[in-house]
Design a protein around this motif. Structure first.
Motif, PDB file in Angstrom:
ATOM      1  N   VAL A  51      55.320  31.160 -10.774  1.00 40.89           N
ATOM      2  CA  VAL A  51      54.638  29.869 -10.673  1.00 40.89           C
ATOM      3  C   VAL A  51      55.594  28.820 -10.106  1.00 40.89           C
ATOM      4  CG1 VAL A  51      53.631  27.967 -12.014  1.00 40.89           C
ATOM      5  CG2 VAL A  51      52.971  30.331 -12.486  1.00 40.89           C
ATOM      6  N   SER A  52      55.120  28.047  -9.125  1.00 38.89           N
ATOM      7  CA  SER A  52      55.914  26.971  -8.520  1.00 38.89           C
ATOM      8  C   SER A  52      55.058  25.713  -8.384  1.00 38.89           C
ATOM      9  CB  SER A  52      56.440  27.383  -7.136  1.00 38.89           C
ATOM     10  OG  SER A  52      57.279  28.512  -7.208  1.00 38.89           O
ATOM     11  N   PHE A  53      55.633  24.575  -8.746  1.00 36.80           N
ATOM     12  CA  PHE A  53      54.973  23.289  -8.554  1.00 36.80           C
ATOM     13  C   PHE A  53      55.995  22.189  -8.806  1.00 36.80           C
ATOM     14  CE2 PHE A  53      54.360  24.414 -13.013  1.00 36.80           C
ATOM     15  CZ  PHE A  53      54.722  23.251 -13.682  1.00 36.80           C
ATOM     16  N   SER A  54      55.628  20.969  -8.483  1.00 38.76           N
ATOM     17  CA  SER A  54      56.490  19.818  -8.751  1.00 38.76           C
ATOM     18  C   SER A  54      55.643  18.720  -9.384  1.00 38.76           C
ATOM     19  CB  SER A  54      57.152  19.307  -7.465  1.00 38.76           C
ATOM     20  OG  SER A  54      56.174  18.874  -6.544  1.00 38.76           O
ATOM     21  N   VAL A  55      56.293  17.841 -10.116  1.00 38.50           N
ATOM     22  CA  VAL A  55      55.629  16.701 -10.747  1.00 38.50           C
ATOM     23  C   VAL A  55      56.349  15.439 -10.302  1.00 38.50           C
ATOM     24  CG1 VAL A  55      54.795  15.693 -12.892  1.00 38.50           C
ATOM     25  CG2 VAL A  55      55.163  18.165 -12.758  1.00 38.50           C
ATOM     26  N   LYS A  56      55.604  14.531  -9.685  1.00 35.51           N
ATOM     27  CA  LYS A  56      56.206  13.291  -9.199  1.00 35.51           C
ATOM     28  C   LYS A  56      56.384  12.292 -10.340  1.00 35.51           C
ATOM     29  CE  LYS A  56      54.362  13.744  -4.510  1.00 35.51           C
ATOM     30  NZ  LYS A  56      55.693  14.059  -3.936  1.00 35.51           N
ATOM     31  N   ARG A  57      57.355  11.448 -10.178  1.00 36.86           N
ATOM     32  CA  ARG A  57      57.654  10.439 -11.197  1.00 36.86           C
ATOM     33  C   ARG A  57      56.441   9.511 -11.393  1.00 36.86           C
ATOM     34  NH1 ARG A  57      62.558   8.925 -13.149  1.00 36.86           N
ATOM     35  NH2 ARG A  57      63.589  10.092 -11.466  1.00 36.86           N
ATOM     36  N   THR A  60      50.417  12.219 -13.501  1.00 32.87           N
ATOM     37  CA  THR A  60      49.935  13.192 -14.466  1.00 32.87           C
ATOM     38  C   THR A  60      49.453  14.416 -13.706  1.00 32.87           C
ATOM     39  OG1 THR A  60      49.229  11.490 -16.038  1.00 32.87           O
ATOM     40  CG2 THR A  60      48.273  13.681 -16.299  1.00 32.87           C
ATOM     41  N   LEU A  61      50.117  15.542 -13.921  1.00 37.78           N
ATOM     42  CA  LEU A  61      49.700  16.798 -13.309  1.00 37.78           C
ATOM     43  C   LEU A  61      48.922  17.597 -14.333  1.00 37.78           C
ATOM     44  CD1 LEU A  61      49.776  18.866 -10.954  1.00 37.78           C
ATOM     45  CD2 LEU A  61      51.853  19.789 -12.002  1.00 37.78           C
ATOM     46  N   GLY A  62      47.641  17.843 -14.065  1.00 35.68           N
ATOM     47  CA  GLY A  62      46.831  18.657 -14.952  1.00 35.68           C
ATOM     48  C   GLY A  62      47.023  20.129 -14.651  1.00 35.68           C
ATOM     49  N   LEU A  63      47.022  20.956 -15.691  1.00 37.18           N
ATOM     50  CA  LEU A  63      47.153  22.402 -15.547  1.00 37.18           C
ATOM     51  C   LEU A  63      46.015  23.042 -16.315  1.00 37.18           C
ATOM     52  CD1 LEU A  63      49.126  24.349 -14.161  1.00 37.18           C
ATOM     53  CD2 LEU A  63      50.347  24.550 -16.325  1.00 37.18           C
ATOM     54  N   VAL A  64      45.124  23.741 -15.591  1.00 35.85           N
ATOM     55  CA  VAL A  64      43.910  24.266 -16.211  1.00 35.85           C
ATOM     56  C   VAL A  64      43.786  25.759 -15.951  1.00 35.85           C
ATOM     57  CG1 VAL A  64      42.716  22.057 -15.977  1.00 35.85           C
ATOM     58  CG2 VAL A  64      42.462  23.776 -14.192  1.00 35.85           C
ATOM     59  N   GLY A  65      42.876  26.371 -16.693  1.00 32.78           N
ATOM     60  CA  GLY A  65      42.604  27.796 -16.563  1.00 32.78           C
ATOM     61  C   GLY A  65      42.030  28.340 -17.854  1.00 32.78           C
ATOM     62  N   GLN A 218      51.386   5.637 -20.966  1.00 29.49           N
ATOM     63  CA  GLN A 218      51.959   6.001 -19.668  1.00 29.49           C
ATOM     64  C   GLN A 218      52.255   4.764 -18.834  1.00 29.49           C
ATOM     65  OE1 GLN A 218      49.436   8.282 -16.939  1.00 29.49           O
ATOM     66  NE2 GLN A 218      51.239   9.403 -16.240  1.00 29.49           N
ATOM     67  N   ARG A 219      51.302   3.816 -18.827  1.00 30.69           N
ATOM     68  CA  ARG A 219      51.512   2.574 -18.080  1.00 30.69           C
ATOM     69  C   ARG A 219      52.641   1.742 -18.695  1.00 30.69           C
ATOM     70  NH1 ARG A 219      45.782   2.246 -18.784  1.00 30.69           N
ATOM     71  NH2 ARG A 219      44.644   3.070 -16.995  1.00 30.69           N
ATOM     72  N   GLU A 220      52.687   1.706 -20.022  1.00 35.11           N
ATOM     73  CA  GLU A 220      53.661   0.861 -20.708  1.00 35.11           C
ATOM     74  C   GLU A 220      55.088   1.369 -20.565  1.00 35.11           C
ATOM     75  OE1 GLU A 220      54.508  -0.923 -25.212  1.00 35.11           O
ATOM     76  OE2 GLU A 220      52.683   0.239 -24.782  1.00 35.11           O
ATOM     77  N   PHE A 221      55.263   2.690 -20.673  1.00 36.95           N
ATOM     78  CA  PHE A 221      56.605   3.265 -20.668  1.00 36.95           C
ATOM     79  C   PHE A 221      56.959   3.972 -19.356  1.00 36.95           C
ATOM     80  CE2 PHE A 221      55.449   3.252 -25.234  1.00 36.95           C
ATOM     81  CZ  PHE A 221      56.500   2.477 -25.721  1.00 36.95           C
ATOM     82  N   GLY A 222      56.041   4.000 -18.391  1.00 30.26           N
ATOM     83  CA  GLY A 222      56.313   4.679 -17.136  1.00 30.26           C
ATOM     84  C   GLY A 222      56.480   6.177 -17.302  1.00 30.26           C
ATOM     85  N   LEU A 223      55.649   6.798 -18.119  1.00 29.18           N
ATOM     86  CA  LEU A 223      55.788   8.216 -18.451  1.00 29.18           C
ATOM     87  C   LEU A 223      55.237   9.112 -17.344  1.00 29.18           C
ATOM     88  CD1 LEU A 223      54.608   8.047 -22.179  1.00 29.18           C
ATOM     89  CD2 LEU A 223      56.955   8.218 -21.356  1.00 29.18           C
ATOM     90  N   THR A 224      55.729  10.340 -17.336  1.00 28.01           N
ATOM     91  CA  THR A 224      55.226  11.392 -16.457  1.00 28.01           C
ATOM     92  C   THR A 224      54.704  12.511 -17.348  1.00 28.01           C
ATOM     93  OG1 THR A 224      56.878  10.847 -14.771  1.00 28.01           O
ATOM     94  CG2 THR A 224      55.817  12.996 -14.606  1.00 28.01           C
TER      95      THR A 224
END
Length: 353
Positions: A51-57, A60-65, A218-224
């Motif tokens: 599995v390969s992917f990246s998450v930008k700063r 929110t990257l959803g992962l489903v299945g 997420q908006r308040e703390f700049g979370l990923t």
């Protein structure tokens, strides 16, 4: 299912030029099966296979299945809660799998996880105030007054009160326990959080509250976030991009709008066709997948999905499709989708002429 009206507006997708906070490259996790008197390895459960992917700063990257496809294993493995078989996870330029114990402890401040079961993830013999403060103590905050002050602040941020800090996990509802899990994950002010099905164990009436809380934080703390779920309705409203997994492999990855409006992989199309529409006048073509999910111990040759695919071709049975970018920002592992894109490219000049 959580209704869309209860969830706040969709998040803004980070700019395409935003830097990658996390990069997962060829992640593999096999679980050995022991047998015989000597307990030798007789087979391997291929939970995650390349599995390969990246998450930008800030995204929110959803992962489903489907259940058992390897979503949770990906989350736990990239956090090094489960040792990986091979591959690499790069977080802010550092390969997590190559860090020693001291370096790993330091990076834990920036990487946290919200577990699927909020009750089993809490110590039943410890007041929740101590559970939230535990991470602060481990990472060097020895001043009990400062710890308590910060715990109270975190509890209020997630909708709880000061007096809740003295109570034990069994004294809370499921929604409240999940809020406690979120407060504990936020205690060290991390940059990246793995949300492992954070609302699947909650009542429908509570799910939207927790989702809105995650969005606000997420908006308040700049979370990923890496948001792992099987409820596509929830994923559509909280994610910026969505990855689809099947039998340990990533089969499709693109932005939210593209995935839900123009999916390319047959498995993704089947998943989306199962989403109920709250309008009896709208009819959607239902794609019924035949057969069962193959065993991860002995996956099929070629494409893992070919035993259930309605549009299977001979090439699918013998060749493993590469996970490649067929359209800008749209990665797919499917020979049928690749053929469709090639046909469209050949047909376009004819139509324009």
């Amino acid at each position: 299912m959580t209704t869309t009206s209860e969830i706040k507006g969709k998040s803004e997708i980070p700019q395409s030029n935003a830097e990658d906070l996390l990069q997962v490259k060829d992640l593999v996790k096999f679980f050995p099966i022991k047998g015989g008197i000597l307990q030798r390895t007789v087979a391997q459960v291929q939970a995650v296979n390349g599995v390969s992917f990246s998450v930008k700063r800030g995204e929110t990257l959803g992962l489903v299945g489907e259940s058992g496809c390897g979503k949770t294993t990906v989350g736990r493995t990239l956090m090094r809660l489960t040792p990986a078989t091979s591959g690499s996870v790069i977080f802010e330029g550092k390969n997590i799998f190559q860090l020693n114990a001291k370096e790993l402890k330091a990076i834990r401040r920036d990487m946290q996880i919200i577990f699927q079961d909020p009750y089993s993830s809490l110590d039943p013999r410890m007041p929740i105030g101590e559970s939230v403060a535990e991470g602060l103590l481990v990472h060097g905050e020895r001043d009990s007054k400062k710890r308590n002050q910060y715990v109270m602040e975190m509890l209020k941020r997630v909708g709880l009160e000061d007096y809740h800090a003295r109570r034990y996990p069994h004294e809370f509802s499921g929604g409240q326990r999940q809020r406690i899990g979120i407060a504990r994950a936020l205690a060290l002010r991390p940059k990246f959080i793995v949300c492992d099905e954070p609302v699947s164990a909650l009542d429908v009436s509570i799910q939207s509250q927790v989702l809105n809380l995650l969005r606000d934080l997420q908006r308040e703390f700049g979370l990923t976030y890496l948001f792992i779920a099987h409820n596509l309705g929830v994923v559509e409203h909280i994610s910026d991009r969505v990855g689809v997994m099947y039998l340990g492999k990533m089969v499709e990855l693109t932005d939210r709008e593209t995935l839900f409006q123009d999916p390319l992989h047959p498995y993704t199309k089947a998943l989306l066709s199962a989403i109920p529409i709250p309008d009896p006048t709208i009819r959607r073509e239902r794609i019924i997948l035949e057969g069962d999910v193959p065993s991860p111990i002995h996956p099929p040759s070629g494409c893992n999905f070919h035993t259930r695919c309605p549009w299977v071709i001979d090439r699918c049975r013998v060749e493993i499709p590469p996970f490649e970018e067929l359209k800008p920002g749209h990665h797919v592992a499917c020979w049928v989708a690749r053929q469709r894109i090639e046909d469209e490219k050949q047909l376009k000049p004819v139509l324009n002429g």
